[in-house]
Design an enzyme around this catalytic site. Sequence first.
Site, short mmCIF file in Angstrom:
data_model
loop_
_atom_site.label_atom_id
_atom_site.label_comp_id
_atom_site.label_asym_id
_atom_site.label_seq_id
_atom_site.Cartn_x
_atom_site.Cartn_y
_atom_site.Cartn_z
N ILE A 476 89.65 90.44 52.26
CA ILE A 476 88.60 91.35 53.03
C ILE A 476 88.88 91.08 54.33
O ILE A 476 88.83 91.79 55.32
CB ILE A 476 87.27 90.46 52.50
CG1 ILE A 476 86.79 90.93 51.12
CG2 ILE A 476 86.10 90.92 53.53
CD1 ILE A 476 85.75 90.07 50.55
N LYS A 508 95.39 77.46 56.66
CA LYS A 508 96.47 76.38 57.30
C LYS A 508 96.49 76.51 58.66
O LYS A 508 96.46 75.39 59.35
CB LYS A 508 97.70 76.83 56.56
CG LYS A 508 97.85 76.73 55.34
CD LYS A 508 99.51 77.05 54.82
CE LYS A 508 99.51 77.08 53.40
NZ LYS A 508 100.90 77.38 53.14
N ASP A 679 77.68 84.49 38.96
CA ASP A 679 77.74 85.29 40.44
C ASP A 679 76.53 86.21 40.46
O ASP A 679 76.01 86.46 41.45
CB ASP A 679 79.05 86.10 40.28
CG ASP A 679 79.40 86.92 41.69
OD1 ASP A 679 79.19 85.93 42.88
OD2 ASP A 679 79.14 88.19 41.90
N LYS A 683 73.27 86.47 43.41
CA LYS A 683 72.75 87.82 43.89
C LYS A 683 71.42 88.04 43.63
O LYS A 683 70.47 88.40 44.66
CB LYS A 683 73.60 89.06 43.43
CG LYS A 683 74.99 88.99 43.94
CD LYS A 683 75.82 90.02 43.31
CE LYS A 683 77.51 89.84 43.62
NZ LYS A 683 78.17 90.79 43.02
#
Length: 818
Positions: A476, A508, A679, A683
Amino acid sequence: MKVLKFGGSSVGTPDRISGLVDILRSYHAKGEKFTVVFSAFGGVTDSLINMGKLAAQGDESYFDHFQAFSKRHLDAAKEMLNEPYLREVISGLENNHEVLKNLLYGIFLVREASQRTMDYVISFGERNSAFIITQVMRQNGLDAAYLDARKVIKTDKNFGSAKVELEETYANIKQYYQENPQTQVVTGFIASAKGGLTTTLGRGGSDYTAALLAAGLEAESLEIWTDVNGVLTADPRKVKKAFSIPTMTYAEAMEMSHFGAKVIYPPTIQPVLGKKIPMWIKNTFEPEHPGTLVSDQHDENTPPVKGISSISDIALLTMQGSGLFGVPGIAARLFNSLANAQINVILITQGSSEHSISFAVQPDKAKKAVKVVEKEFEYEIRSGLVDPLKMEDQLAVIAIIGENMRYSPGISGRLFQTLGQNGINVIAIAQGSSELNISTVINKADEAKALNAVHQAFFLSDTASVNVFMVGVGLIGNTLLNQIKAQTEFLKKEHSLDVRVVGLANSKKMIFAEEGIALENWRDKLTASAQAMSHANFVSVMTSMNLPNAVFIDNTANEEIANYYEQILNESISISTPNKIATSSSYQQYKRLKEVARKRGILFLYETNVGAGLPVISTLNDLIISGDQILKIEAVLSGSLSFIFNTFKPGMAFSSIVREAQSRGYTEPDPRIDLNGIDVRRKLIILARETGLPLEAENVIIDNVLPDACRNAPTVDDFFVELEKADEHFANLAARVAAEGKVLRMVASLENGQARIGLQSVDSTHPFYQLSGSDNMIVFTSQRYKERPLVVRGPGAGAEVTAAGVFSEIIKIGNYLN
């Protein structure tokens, strides 16, 4: 006659001196008559002050500084001059240096340097500079003559910042120039008192020298040559997008100079103001630039705000108490006590209640100010009529300035809205009845942020900016960066929005760049960064940069970074995120985040939490805000589950479809996370909360799709083994539903405060019947949309649409903040 003055930056090196001599030659070639004033070489005045201090402390290193001073001027002369001019300059410099050396040695012996002595020490900077440049001008064919300003400018004996005897000075100037027709090259900054004692006119006094000459000669104009293109809209060291102001009035220039506009020294304007002599501020290094014209001409068609200026460090003192109300003479006593103590007041503000008076002073004068005021009001303080003075330090003043503000309603509103939206607290406000200046006292740490935000609001409203900090540059995040890169120029040109990515981080590394990270090679820069990533450090650097119009983007599914949202919002940084954790965790935290954003006047946006780029949350909010009543929400909210059940038909193995969804990346590596409805529950919780329901996870009923053996399988491989065993169960279910002319859909529903997720069969009259691929669909049944529900349908997953949804929110935040 024109009077030209060149500052220390203009005469800093032989090359720069050669450049200004070219300017003077061009004036001469055009037949212009002029006189010119020079400051000391760049940095020399500070060096001379340091020499005097070291000598007074008995530090022998003063002599090293003296030798460097001597060498610099001799080297400059040798580089620029040939015989016979060089011989004359060397002789004069050596004489000056011998006098200075003896003077410094005397200071060293007596361990004392009075201000009178220091004025004499400092004078050698301008004397050397003007003397050298006189000979350079003569060598270049100009009929130049050296004029030591001590001959004509006369002052009192207030050493360090002497007061000029104007009548005597103007008479001296007029007479001297009548008797000496050559082009006079004048020492800036220095003057003399009765008895020939050397005085100085205060820092920046070379401008004052030039203004005195202009007034005494009734010059055509005064030109101040510096290292910037005139007076700028703000300090370019703090506001990179500052630009030149073409014209301004004397009054505006006075206000700008009072509040720290470095190219104008405050007393400079007084002599030319009295004679109505126009003053130009021009750039030695870009002489073709028109610069800024300062005059008595006021143009009502110019923008209401001409400039923004600031004083970087002040202390604010407040005297308050019931004994101030209705008592005549309080203010007079207060400010007389400060004046008698030689304390300059920068800003004054008093409420109409007369309960308090606040005033700003230089920080190094604050303790003295407290002492003298409390002594003046000793009786009132002892009697409890007046409180002891309150002192606040680490403050700054920013001021917007312009004569046309008085004709423009809403200026102060825009100022305070801009500061508020950027989390900048206004501690005190001052505005005169002339409306020439609106001053605000703020925390010193917010000065640069305030200047940039206010500058954008008043001068760059045609091109708004937004500073983006982004965590998560995976699928994304990478897609979002590509979209921003592709649209940058279009947004600037067509929508006047400058989106700058100023902070990036993966798991990182992290990088930051206040002017923006080049998106052509962001990945290489991030890989090469020496800054290790931690969420705490990223948030710390982001907040310490203190940039206006800042937006934080969280492209992760990380719970730890979501825990920082409240801190980020409290720093007046807006948030846009597809991360559902913060909005679907506890209802209390969800409400708190929204409330913090509201109080801070910023935005917390999470449209992509539900339906990726689909306008689901915004549509729901629009219905509610407009007064509609939500009766029921039905939704297919999972792209993976939508694909599975849209594809599943009689005769197909359910397990093979789930494997295909996994291989395409639609499901999590363990498809049970999708099939168990976890999930989807997040929502649905978010949608319920948007309607006002304080829903928690335990309030959502999930009807299990999978048999117990599938749900309880120890590994993913074992899960698929059990799922294959259940293919017959799902085949029978599909056949029965198909026989009824229906299809299976995994539906989340909210009705009468009840939230439920489960497998439902729907017929051809239902909107879900026509779903295909991995599309999401949300059906809103409301009081207005009762007979024909409002439907939102489209791709509910995927990097492109999710990134586009976040990008849309960045633009929305940018437009809101600007």
